[in-house]
Design a protein around this motif. Structure first.
Motif, PDB file in Angstrom:
ATOM      1  N   ASP A  58      59.013  37.180  52.344  1.00  0.00           N
ATOM      2  CA  ASP A  58      57.918  36.207  52.248  1.00  0.00           C
ATOM      3  C   ASP A  58      57.048  36.166  53.506  1.00  0.00           C
ATOM      4  O   ASP A  58      56.018  35.498  53.527  1.00  0.00           O
ATOM      5  N   LYS A  59      57.445  36.882  54.540  1.00  0.00           N
ATOM      6  CA  LYS A  59      56.673  36.858  55.788  1.00  0.00           C
ATOM      7  C   LYS A  59      55.527  37.875  55.732  1.00  0.00           C
ATOM      8  O   LYS A  59      55.474  38.839  56.499  1.00  0.00           O
ATOM      9  N   VAL A  60      54.622  37.631  54.799  1.00  0.00           N
ATOM     10  CA  VAL A  60      53.471  38.506  54.601  1.00  0.00           C
ATOM     11  C   VAL A  60      52.201  37.667  54.576  1.00  0.00           C
ATOM     12  O   VAL A  60      52.147  36.628  53.911  1.00  0.00           O
ATOM     13  N   LYS A  61      51.201  38.121  55.306  1.00  0.00           N
ATOM     14  CA  LYS A  61      49.868  37.526  55.213  1.00  0.00           C
ATOM     15  C   LYS A  61      49.012  38.523  54.454  1.00  0.00           C
ATOM     16  O   LYS A  61      48.794  39.647  54.913  1.00  0.00           O
ATOM     17  N   TYR A  62      48.544  38.137  53.281  1.00  0.00           N
ATOM     18  CA  TYR A  62      47.757  39.037  52.438  1.00  0.00           C
ATOM     19  C   TYR A  62      46.278  38.945  52.809  1.00  0.00           C
ATOM     20  O   TYR A  62      45.708  37.853  52.866  1.00  0.00           O
ATOM     21  N   ILE A  63      45.687  40.088  53.065  1.00  0.00           N
ATOM     22  CA  ILE A  63      44.273  40.159  53.425  1.00  0.00           C
ATOM     23  C   ILE A  63      43.527  40.836  52.283  1.00  0.00           C
ATOM     24  O   ILE A  63      43.603  42.054  52.119  1.00  0.00           O
ATOM     25  N   PRO A  64      42.816  40.071  51.432  1.00  0.00           N
ATOM     26  CA  PRO A  64      42.071  40.686  50.324  1.00  0.00           C
ATOM     27  C   PRO A  64      40.857  41.458  50.838  1.00  0.00           C
ATOM     28  O   PRO A  64      40.074  40.935  51.634  1.00  0.00           O
ATOM     29  N   LEU A  65      40.728  42.699  50.390  1.00  0.00           N
ATOM     30  CA  LEU A  65      39.667  43.582  50.872  1.00  0.00           C
ATOM     31  C   LEU A  65      38.973  44.283  49.715  1.00  0.00           C
ATOM     32  O   LEU A  65      39.611  44.679  48.733  1.00  0.00           O
ATOM     33  N   THR A  66      37.666  44.455  49.836  1.00  0.00           N
ATOM     34  CA  THR A  66      36.928  45.250  48.862  1.00  0.00           C
ATOM     35  C   THR A  66      37.174  46.722  49.167  1.00  0.00           C
ATOM     36  O   THR A  66      37.702  47.075  50.235  1.00  0.00           O
ATOM     37  N   ALA A  67      36.751  47.589  48.252  1.00  0.00           N
ATOM     38  CA  ALA A  67      36.921  49.022  48.469  1.00  0.00           C
ATOM     39  C   ALA A  67      36.183  49.483  49.722  1.00  0.00           C
ATOM     40  O   ALA A  67      36.663  50.351  50.459  1.00  0.00           O
ATOM     41  N   LYS A  68      35.024  48.886  49.981  1.00  0.00           N
ATOM     42  CA  LYS A  68      34.239  49.263  51.152  1.00  0.00           C
ATOM     43  C   LYS A  68      34.903  48.825  52.453  1.00  0.00           C
ATOM     44  O   LYS A  68      34.778  49.486  53.482  1.00  0.00           O
ATOM     45  N   GLU A  69      35.615  47.724  52.423  1.00  0.00           N
ATOM     46  CA  GLU A  69      36.180  47.133  53.635  1.00  0.00           C
ATOM     47  C   GLU A  69      37.535  47.710  54.030  1.00  0.00           C
ATOM     48  O   GLU A  69      37.922  47.671  55.203  1.00  0.00           O
ATOM     49  N   ILE A  99      30.594  50.440  37.662  1.00  0.00           N
ATOM     50  CA  ILE A  99      31.609  51.018  38.530  1.00  0.00           C
ATOM     51  C   ILE A  99      31.683  50.254  39.852  1.00  0.00           C
ATOM     52  O   ILE A  99      30.730  49.579  40.244  1.00  0.00           O
ATOM     53  N   GLN A 100      32.821  50.362  40.515  1.00  0.00           N
ATOM     54  CA  GLN A 100      33.012  49.697  41.808  1.00  0.00           C
ATOM     55  C   GLN A 100      32.609  50.656  42.911  1.00  0.00           C
ATOM     56  O   GLN A 100      33.078  51.793  42.992  1.00  0.00           O
ATOM     57  N   ALA A 101      31.760  50.202  43.805  1.00  0.00           N
ATOM     58  CA  ALA A 101      31.270  51.033  44.904  1.00  0.00           C
ATOM     59  C   ALA A 101      32.364  51.287  45.931  1.00  0.00           C
ATOM     60  O   ALA A 101      33.306  50.509  46.074  1.00  0.00           O
ATOM     61  N   GLY A 102      32.229  52.409  46.655  1.00  0.00           N
ATOM     62  CA  GLY A 102      33.163  52.723  47.728  1.00  0.00           C
ATOM     63  C   GLY A 102      34.484  53.283  47.270  1.00  0.00           C
ATOM     64  O   GLY A 102      35.465  53.278  48.016  1.00  0.00           O
ATOM     65  N   THR A 103      34.532  53.785  46.036  1.00  0.00           N
ATOM     66  CA  THR A 103      35.770  54.345  45.493  1.00  0.00           C
ATOM     67  C   THR A 103      35.560  55.811  45.117  1.00  0.00           C
ATOM     68  O   THR A 103      34.440  56.314  45.113  1.00  0.00           O
ATOM     69  N   THR A 104      36.662  56.478  44.767  1.00  0.00           N
ATOM     70  CA  THR A 104      36.567  57.864  44.303  1.00  0.00           C
ATOM     71  C   THR A 104      35.950  57.932  42.911  1.00  0.00           C
ATOM     72  O   THR A 104      35.598  59.012  42.435  1.00  0.00           O
ATOM     73  N   TYR A 134      29.062  47.728  41.721  1.00  0.00           N
ATOM     74  CA  TYR A 134      29.457  46.389  42.170  1.00  0.00           C
ATOM     75  C   TYR A 134      30.453  46.524  43.320  1.00  0.00           C
ATOM     76  O   TYR A 134      31.096  47.558  43.480  1.00  0.00           O
ATOM     77  N   ASP A 135      30.620  45.447  44.085  1.00  0.00           N
ATOM     78  CA  ASP A 135      31.519  45.475  45.241  1.00  0.00           C
ATOM     79  C   ASP A 135      32.981  45.249  44.875  1.00  0.00           C
ATOM     80  O   ASP A 135      33.879  45.762  45.537  1.00  0.00           O
ATOM     81  N   CYS A 150      26.221  47.191  30.928  1.00  0.00           N
ATOM     82  CA  CYS A 150      26.621  48.597  30.817  1.00  0.00           C
ATOM     83  C   CYS A 150      27.357  48.812  29.501  1.00  0.00           C
ATOM     84  O   CYS A 150      27.800  47.857  28.847  1.00  0.00           O
ATOM     85  N   ASP A 151      27.479  50.083  29.141  1.00  0.00           N
ATOM     86  CA  ASP A 151      28.175  50.438  27.898  1.00  0.00           C
ATOM     87  C   ASP A 151      29.667  50.613  28.116  1.00  0.00           C
ATOM     88  O   ASP A 151      30.462  50.472  27.181  1.00  0.00           O
ATOM     89  N   ALA A 152      30.042  50.964  29.341  1.00  0.00           N
ATOM     90  CA  ALA A 152      31.442  51.264  29.616  1.00  0.00           C
ATOM     91  C   ALA A 152      31.781  50.990  31.068  1.00  0.00           C
ATOM     92  O   ALA A 152      30.899  50.908  31.927  1.00  0.00           O
ATOM     93  N   VAL A 153      33.074  50.840  31.331  1.00  0.00           N
ATOM     94  CA  VAL A 153      33.591  50.712  32.693  1.00  0.00           C
ATOM     95  C   VAL A 153      34.479  51.919  32.944  1.00  0.00           C
ATOM     96  O   VAL A 153      35.260  52.321  32.077  1.00  0.00           O
ATOM     97  N   THR A 154      34.337  52.523  34.107  1.00  0.00           N
ATOM     98  CA  THR A 154      35.233  53.626  34.459  1.00  0.00           C
ATOM     99  C   THR A 154      35.916  53.309  35.778  1.00  0.00           C
ATOM    100  O   THR A 154      35.302  52.827  36.728  1.00  0.00           O
ATOM    101  N   SER A 155      37.220  53.536  35.808  1.00  0.00           N
ATOM    102  CA  SER A 155      38.037  53.267  36.982  1.00  0.00           C
ATOM    103  C   SER A 155      39.396  53.904  36.733  1.00  0.00           C
ATOM    104  O   SER A 155      39.597  54.591  35.723  1.00  0.00           O
ATOM    105  N   ASP A 156      40.329  53.696  37.653  1.00  0.00           N
ATOM    106  CA  ASP A 156      41.693  54.156  37.417  1.00  0.00           C
ATOM    107  C   ASP A 156      42.184  53.512  36.123  1.00  0.00           C
ATOM    108  O   ASP A 156      41.949  52.327  35.884  1.00  0.00           O
ATOM    109  N   ALA A 157      42.887  54.292  35.312  1.00  0.00           N
ATOM    110  CA  ALA A 157      43.333  53.795  34.010  1.00  0.00           C
ATOM    111  C   ALA A 157      44.160  52.516  34.145  1.00  0.00           C
ATOM    112  O   ALA A 157      44.045  51.602  33.324  1.00  0.00           O
ATOM    113  N   SER A 158      44.995  52.449  35.186  1.00  0.00           N
ATOM    114  CA  SER A 158      45.821  51.250  35.379  1.00  0.00           C
ATOM    115  C   SER A 158      44.943  50.019  35.570  1.00  0.00           C
ATOM    116  O   SER A 158      45.260  48.937  35.077  1.00  0.00           O
ATOM    117  N   GLN A 159      43.841  50.172  36.305  1.00  0.00           N
ATOM    118  CA  GLN A 159      42.937  49.053  36.535  1.00  0.00           C
ATOM    119  C   GLN A 159      42.221  48.661  35.240  1.00  0.00           C
ATOM    120  O   GLN A 159      41.931  47.489  35.009  1.00  0.00           O
TER     121      GLN A 159
END
Length: 337
Positions: free
Chosen positions: A74-85, A148-153, A174-175, A189-198
């Protein structure tokens, strides 16, 4: 009298401690908390529940590292980050480890001063479409507009796929993943593309999940895993072997519910994993029971997978290539010996 400037500088370096030279392990122990970079919200991997508690496969990796290093998941500090960050945050030292569904690629591994410590999910890029379009294959997406999400593969993969198939497309970027699915919901948009899990995670965020579908085509390799800074091999080893310990525990049948009893096991592999024999913990600079704490507090890889993305989760993703190597998958933990 001539002064040897080089010798003087060396002497000063020895006499004056430089805190920047402290290892990541030392810094984490001193802070008594692990700063872990995660996504801004990817269901099944890193997102908050209704009570604001972080959960997911990547979150469990953060918790496992904290259990191994600090003895407390439980000793975790979670830092939420965008793909760009995300990579900048790791480079700058804002976080100790990045566990944010990040794809291991040559450019990222060789040009950013970072190291991928392993793969905790083998993925691939896919497509999410509205069923009312009547599309059943990615080959029917000529002229489509994608969110699509910017800053990704994702962006490069999409360009490569459409170029290789001779089709055309438009993109709206989008970010964050939340903004991406919101754009899709609003018909931008007509479709979203990303990792299948996402995509499976985004699907359950829809007002009517049954109105959309993930197309069968997978157009890329997306090995996702934890990332650390280059130049700290000790910390790299800890993150890598914490992941391996989770997989090794599954392979050996050690779970959060039986790990206490397994301390009495005479199986040499189990004994080395749980620290009742061997020097694995000492070699990592950790306590002998580091892997025991991982399994006891977080569980093995199968437990995390089933709970967050598998059949016991809303996503219900098949284990597929993320099965262990001896069950037809790609997950192959290196031996702890």
């Amino acid at each position: 009298m001539k002064v040897n400037k080089i010798a003087l500088l060396v002497g000063l370096t020895v006499l004056i401690p430089n805190l920047s030279f402290a290892t990541t392990l030392e810094k984490v122990i001193k802070k008594d908390v692990l700063q872990c970079g995660v996504s801004t919200g990817i269901p099944g991997f890193s997102s908050t529940d209704s009570k604001g508690v972080w959960k997911g496969l990547d979150v469990d990796l953060c918790r496992s590292i904290a259990a191994a290093v600090l003895g407390d998941a439980d000793k975790v500090k979670y830092i939420p980050l965008t793909a760009k960050e995300r990579f900048t945050a790791l480079q700058s030292g804002e976080i100790d480890v990045l566990a944010r569904s990040s794809t291991w690629t040559a450019s990222r591994d060789t040009s950013l001063g970072l190291n991928f410590a392993g793969v905790n999910y083998y993925d691939g890029q896919g497509f999410l479409v509205n069923k009312k379009l009547g599309i059943t294959s990615a080959k029917e997406l000529n002229g489509a507009t994608f969110c699509i999400q910017a800053g990704t593969t994702t962006e490069l993969n999409l360009t490569d796929y459409f170029k290789s198939t001779g089709m055309e497309y438009k993109a709206v970027t989008y970010d964050t993943s939340g903004q991406t699915i919101d754009g899709f919901k609003k018909g931008r948009c007509d479709a979203v593309t990303s990792d299948a899990s996402q995509l499976y995670g985004l699907r359950i965020k829809m007002d009517d999940p049954e109105s959309v579908m993930v197309l069968p085509e997978i157009i890329s390799k997306e090995p996702l895993g934890p990332v650390v800074r280059q130049g700290d091999d000790g910390w790299f080893n800890i993150v890598r072997w914490t992941l391996f310990a989770s997989l090794e525990a599954e392979e050996l049948g050690v779970t959060s519910s039986n790990v206490q009893a397994m301390l009495k096991s005479k199986n040499p592999s189990v004994m080395r994993l749980l620290g009742t024999t061997g020097t694995a913990g000492e070699n990592l600079g950790l306590k002998a029971d580091w892997a025991y704490q991982v399994v006891k507090q977080v569980g093995n890889y199968q437990e995390s997978f089933d709970k967050h993305v598998g059949q016991n989760s809303p996503l219900k993703i098949e284990r597929g290539i993320n099965k262990l190597w001896n069950k037809g998958g790609l997950m192959y933990p290196m031996p702890i010996r």
